[in-house]
Design an enzyme around this catalytic site. Structure first.
Site, short mmCIF file in Angstrom:
data_model
loop_
_atom_site.label_atom_id
_atom_site.label_comp_id
_atom_site.label_asym_id
_atom_site.label_seq_id
_atom_site.Cartn_x
_atom_site.Cartn_y
_atom_site.Cartn_z
N ASP A 93 0.86 -1.18 0.00
CA ASP A 93 0.00 0.00 0.00
C ASP A 93 0.91 1.23 0.00
O ASP A 93 1.48 1.58 1.04
CB ASP A 93 -0.91 0.02 1.24
CG ASP A 93 -1.95 -1.10 1.24
OD1 ASP A 93 -1.71 -2.15 0.61
OD2 ASP A 93 -2.98 -0.92 1.91
N LYS A 156 -6.83 3.40 -2.99
CA LYS A 156 -7.19 3.35 -1.57
C LYS A 156 -7.40 4.76 -1.06
O LYS A 156 -6.64 5.67 -1.41
CB LYS A 156 -6.07 2.64 -0.80
CG LYS A 156 -6.20 2.62 0.71
CD LYS A 156 -5.03 1.88 1.34
CE LYS A 156 -5.01 2.01 2.85
NZ LYS A 156 -3.87 1.29 3.47
N LYS A 186 -10.13 0.29 -2.09
CA LYS A 186 -10.00 0.03 -0.66
C LYS A 186 -10.41 1.27 0.13
O LYS A 186 -9.87 2.36 -0.06
CB LYS A 186 -8.56 -0.36 -0.31
CG LYS A 186 -8.36 -0.63 1.19
CD LYS A 186 -6.96 -1.15 1.47
CE LYS A 186 -6.71 -1.27 2.96
NZ LYS A 186 -5.35 -1.80 3.27
#
Length: 226
Positions: A93, A156, A186
């Protein structure tokens, strides 16, 4: 839409997360054990916690790079991602340089994502944290498009550390309109109860970053009891 998910189904959306600066190796080992018990998709921990000690079973290991500010060079982010993969991370991430995007340099954002993608190629999953609470709608769209063009697998919402806040239904809807069906989405940051988690999924989220996972899943359990 009225989404009904069992506790086990909801757990499979979850990256069970511990990114506190004072986290200890023992806490990470406990996090992994809890993730196995809860049935979450993965755990997400800081890169210096890798490799994770303990039996993972089918729980995947995610970590972060350029975290939480994104104010690292592309080369630094790429090196951090490569080292994390060598230490057992299945998913990365990464945080973009939000300032580049605010300055209108979406190409610069795309270039740094591409550098991390090259350093951590498939099958490693690359999620791009765009810090939606710091962006306007046009910037969210631009960040999503840059992520897709650079070969990312997910976009995300948030680090969970930005003072402007975390995920919102509006941001997830906009991300879904831009890359939904091609990239995963996400939602992370500020999701602390079952109703919020379901709202994010209904808006288009395909993964949830949660630190208070048990409490969110307990909400699913109480819903199941009706």
């Amino acid at each position: 839409m009225n989404t009904t998910l069992s506790r086990a189904e909801l757990a499979r959306y979850v990256d069970h997360t511990l990114l506190k600066t004072d986290a200890t190796p023992e806490q990470v080992t406990a996090l992994l054990a809890e993730a196995r018990e809860l049935g979450t998709y993965s755990i997400c921990v800081s890169p210096n916690m890798l490799p994770v000690s303990g039996e993972a079973g089918d729980v995947l290991i995610a970590t972060v790079c350029g975290f939480p500010s994104g104010k690292h060079t592309a080369a630094t982010k790429a090196a951090e991602a490569a080292e994390a993969v060598s230490n057992g991370a299945h998913e990365i991430d990464m945080v973009i340089d939000v300032g580049l995007l605010k300055a209108g340099n979406a190409q610069g954002v795309q270039d740094e994502i591409a550098a991390v993608r090259a350093a951590a190629p498939a099958p490693t999953v690359l999620k791009v944290i765009i810090e939606t609470a710091a962006l306007n709608d046009d910037e969210i769209v631009a960040a999503c498009r840059a992520s897709e063009a650079a070969g990312a697998d997910f976009v995300k919402t948030s680090t969970g550390f930005h003072p402007n806040g975390g995920a919102t239904v509006h941001a997830i809807e906009l991300m879904n309109q831009t890359v939904g069906g091609r990239l995963g989405i996400k939602a992370s940051g500020g999701i602390r109860d079952h109703a919020t988690a379901i709202a994010m999924i209904e808006a288009g989220a395909t993964r949830l970053g949660l630190s208070g996972t048990a409490a969110v899943l307990d909400g699913a359990e109480s819903t199941d009891s009706y």
